[in-house]
Design an enzyme around this catalytic site. Structure first.
Site, short mmCIF file in Angstrom:
data_model
loop_
_atom_site.label_atom_id
_atom_site.label_comp_id
_atom_site.label_asym_id
_atom_site.label_seq_id
_atom_site.Cartn_x
_atom_site.Cartn_y
_atom_site.Cartn_z
N TYR A 150 -2.08 -1.54 10.34
CA TYR A 150 -2.18 -1.50 8.95
C TYR A 150 -0.82 -0.94 8.34
O TYR A 150 -0.21 -1.85 7.54
CB TYR A 150 -3.47 -0.79 8.50
CG TYR A 150 -3.67 -1.04 6.89
CD1 TYR A 150 -4.32 -1.98 6.32
CD2 TYR A 150 -3.22 -0.02 5.80
CE1 TYR A 150 -4.11 -2.21 4.99
CE2 TYR A 150 -3.33 -0.16 4.80
CZ TYR A 150 -3.92 -1.43 4.31
OH TYR A 150 -3.98 -1.42 2.57
N SER A 158 0.77 -1.28 0.03
CA SER A 158 0.04 -0.07 -0.10
C SER A 158 0.96 1.21 0.09
O SER A 158 2.04 1.11 0.52
CB SER A 158 -1.08 0.17 1.26
OG SER A 158 -1.60 1.33 1.21
#
Length: 331
Positions: A178, A166
């Site tokens: 995350y 990401s």
């Protein structure tokens, strides 16, 4: 002036040659098997159907029976689905055995590590250790686990490993597990790529910007932020202020932008990494990734901090408010 012109010509020549090389495709797609994780929805579901249409033998893993049945109904009979929980050793064993039986002596051409989760996500002070573990166990440890189990089969095929990271693996926009997990995916991919280079295995990283998927679902993010907020001690709540929760949820809903529904920008990168003779090491997917987040990751820290802090509200009990921030203490 001549030096600048020469440098420009060299740059254009490099880009032209790279494009030509990247356009060269592998042969025998129909004899190659690819495993894709996290196919209930989003990137995984889309790329599984895309590779199926391309002619690959696709094994798609889902978390739910509904995910399996819905995907089977939307794909050809050649696509296989299987339930997988990346945190369960027995579940991993069953998937590895299936892949071994399907591929045989050929080995596994492609492993697309797409499965992941985003929540809990929010201010670090709101977290407990268990909140980090929930995300890291799936996004990082689970990804490493299935990769190590299937690596001998990929090595046999001299195949490809595609890991979905990401932009938050390059720029940590908020707290929670995350961003940590995606930084881990980047690091693991780098070391794996170098280790496997001598064996003909190519490793690519996909770095998507913000797209409308389950990972960026605003309702889920806001509901989990409320859960985190409700368990905080009153003194911590007082230091942030009630308005902080509302404004923070809006800021973290960036992925809901209607212009970011075209997830084919991401799945094209996955397919290219599997089908090009010369795949890229990293793929930035989405204009926000290419023009904002990835360039921002190369900036001096004080610039990166200024930009990111401007996107989020500041707590009520604070002495420093950036010029672009929402000061919730006065609202």
């Amino acid at each position: 002036h001549m030096n600048f012109t020469l440098q420009l010509l060299v740059c254009f020549h490099f880009l032209f040659c790279r494009k030509r090389l990247e356009a060269l495709k592998i042969d025998g797609v129909r004899d190659k098997c690819v495993l894709v994780t996290g196919c209930d929805s989003g990137f995984g579901n889309h790329v599984a159907r895309q590779l199926d249409r391309r002619g690959f033998q696709v094994i798609a893993t889902c978390m739910t029976e509904k995910g399996c049945s819905d995907l089977e109904a939307a794909a050809s009979p050649n696509l296989r689905t299987v339930l997988l929980n990346l945190t369960d050793g027995a579940s991993l064993d069953r998937v590895v055995e299936l892949v071994r039986s399907v591929t045989g002596a050929r080995g596994l051409w492609g492993l697309v590590n797409n499965a992941g989760r985003s929540i809990p996500i929010g201010p670090t002070e709101w977290m407990q250790v268990e909140d980090f573990k929930k995300v890291l166990d799936v996004n990082l440890i689970g990804m490493i686990d299935i990769t190590l189990r299937l690596l001998p089969l990929v090595k046999r095929a001299r195949g490809r490993i595609v890991n979905v990271a990401s932009v938050m693996g390059r720029v940590a926009l908020t707290g929670g597990g995350y961003a940590l997990s995606k930084w881990g995916v980047e690091s693991f991919s780098d070391s794996l790529r170098r280790d496997m280079r001598a064996f003909g295995v190519k490793v690519s990283v996909i770095e998507p910007g913000f797209f409308k998927t389950a990972v960026t679902n605003v309702d889920l993010i806001e509901a989990d932020l409320l859960r985190l907020w409700n368990r905080l001690p009153q003194d911590i709540k007082d230091s942030y202020g009630d308005k902080y929760l509302e404004n923070s949820g809006k800021a973290k809903g960036e992925g809901s932008h209607p212009g970011r529904k075209d997830i084919s920008k991401v799945t094209w990168c996955m397919e290219h990494a599997l089908t090009s003779r010369y795949p890229r090491t990293r793929y930035g997917a989405g204009w926000d990734a290419k023009l904002v987040w990835l360039p921002l990751s190369y900036c001096p820290t004080f610039i990166t901090d200024f930009v990111i802090c401007a996107l989020f509200p500041v707590p009520k009990d604070t002495r420093v408010v950036g010029p672009s921030q929402v000061d919730v203490s006065s609202t």
